[in-house]
Design an enzyme around this catalytic site. Structure first.
Site, mmCIF file in Angstrom:
data_model
loop_
_atom_site.group_PDB
_atom_site.id
_atom_site.type_symbol
_atom_site.label_atom_id
_atom_site.label_comp_id
_atom_site.label_asym_id
_atom_site.label_seq_id
_atom_site.Cartn_x
_atom_site.Cartn_y
_atom_site.Cartn_z
ATOM 1 N N HIS A 133 41.713 -60.981 57.535
ATOM 2 C CA HIS A 133 40.929 -59.547 57.387
ATOM 3 C C HIS A 133 40.401 -59.590 58.907
ATOM 4 O O HIS A 133 40.505 -58.385 59.502
ATOM 5 C CB HIS A 133 39.450 -60.036 56.562
ATOM 6 C CG HIS A 133 38.724 -58.810 56.454
ATOM 7 N ND1 HIS A 133 38.850 -57.703 55.688
ATOM 8 C CD2 HIS A 133 37.654 -58.325 57.393
ATOM 9 C CE1 HIS A 133 37.985 -56.943 55.828
ATOM 10 N NE2 HIS A 133 37.246 -57.277 57.016
ATOM 11 N N GLU A 134 40.135 -60.460 59.794
ATOM 12 C CA GLU A 134 39.602 -60.385 60.986
ATOM 13 C C GLU A 134 40.641 -60.161 62.054
ATOM 14 O O GLU A 134 40.375 -59.433 63.014
ATOM 15 C CB GLU A 134 38.500 -61.740 61.407
ATOM 16 C CG GLU A 134 37.302 -61.829 60.693
ATOM 17 C CD GLU A 134 36.497 -60.689 60.258
ATOM 18 O OE1 GLU A 134 36.410 -59.754 60.933
ATOM 19 O OE2 GLU A 134 35.612 -60.538 59.466
ATOM 20 N N CYS A 149 43.791 -54.923 49.114
ATOM 21 C CA CYS A 149 44.279 -55.155 50.387
ATOM 22 C C CYS A 149 43.281 -56.166 50.953
ATOM 23 O O CYS A 149 42.147 -56.186 50.906
ATOM 24 C CB CYS A 149 44.132 -53.794 51.086
ATOM 25 S SG CYS A 149 44.639 -53.935 52.808
ATOM 26 N N CYS A 168 47.967 -54.113 52.715
ATOM 27 C CA CYS A 168 48.677 -53.004 51.837
ATOM 28 C C CYS A 168 49.854 -52.441 52.503
ATOM 29 O O CYS A 168 49.861 -52.541 53.881
ATOM 30 C CB CYS A 168 47.572 -52.259 50.991
ATOM 31 S SG CYS A 168 46.839 -51.214 52.234
#
Length: 202
Positions: A133-134, A149, A168
């Site tokens: 994510h980061e 996602c 995604c």
């Protein structure tokens, strides 16, 4: 808002920087997983957690301040800490990113924080999701509306557990438009996106 910010960051090198004492099993898991995303992923020697970002009133560390003090060696650097993090206006943060600097906290990813039985596999899975994510933010991706996602915003650990560890199709295509081609295993096309596209093209 879904979309991206042009940052032109390379995925050639990624350095995992432990801040304070961090579980080695988690660090090795992140390194082995992220080396499939980057050409090179290494764990650097641990550094002491800086004192200045600590807020005694909250018993937490100021995430943006830590990020500001982190050093880069040309590639992406990911700080990993066991300490609890926060940012102004937020009760806590799982992590954050600013260009080549990324930061994640394992504190609220541990099942024990929620009075559950310790579970290393679950902790590793959560850590990988937050790392991806980061890194996505570092590459310019914003939060994604697709619940599955990895770029979907985690308001709580429930959101983290619900989403996948991969990007995604829309986020993957967004990166591809900027010349960043992900390995096939790190991108997933969800059924809801396929259905939406099918309806749109009728």
């Amino acid at each position: 808002m879904w979309g991206r910010v042009q940052l032109h960051i390379s995925l050639d090198e990624l350095y995992i920087q432990p801040l304070g004492r961090v579980d080695e099993e988690v660090l090795e898991f992140l390194r082995d997983g992220l080396c499939r995303l980057c050409k090179k992923a290494d764990v650097k020697p641990a550094r002491s957690m800086p004192r200045r970002p600590y807020n005694p009133d909250r018993g937490q560390y100021d995430g943006p301040m830590i990020l500001e003090e982190m050093e880069t060696d040309g590639g992406i650097v990911m700080g990993v800490t066991e300490m609890d993090l926060y940012a102004t206006g937020l009760t806590f943060i799982f992590g954050m990113a600013s260009r080549k600097k990324t930061l994640i906290s394992l504190h609220r990813l541990r099942p024990e924080f929620y009075r559950a039985v310790p579970n290393m596999k679950l902790l590793q899975a959560r850590a990988m999701k937050e790392a991806m994510h980061e890194i996505g933010h570092g590459l310019g991706l914003r939060h994604c509306p697709q619940i599955s996602c990895v770029m979907h915003f985690s308001n709580s650990i429930v959101d983290t557990d619900l989403k996948d560890w991969r990007y995604c199709r829309r986020c993957s295509l967004s990166l591809a438009r900027d010349g960043i081609d992900l390995p096939a295993e790190m991108a997933v096309q969800s059924q809801s996106i396929r259905i939406a596209e099918a309806v749109r093209h009728r």
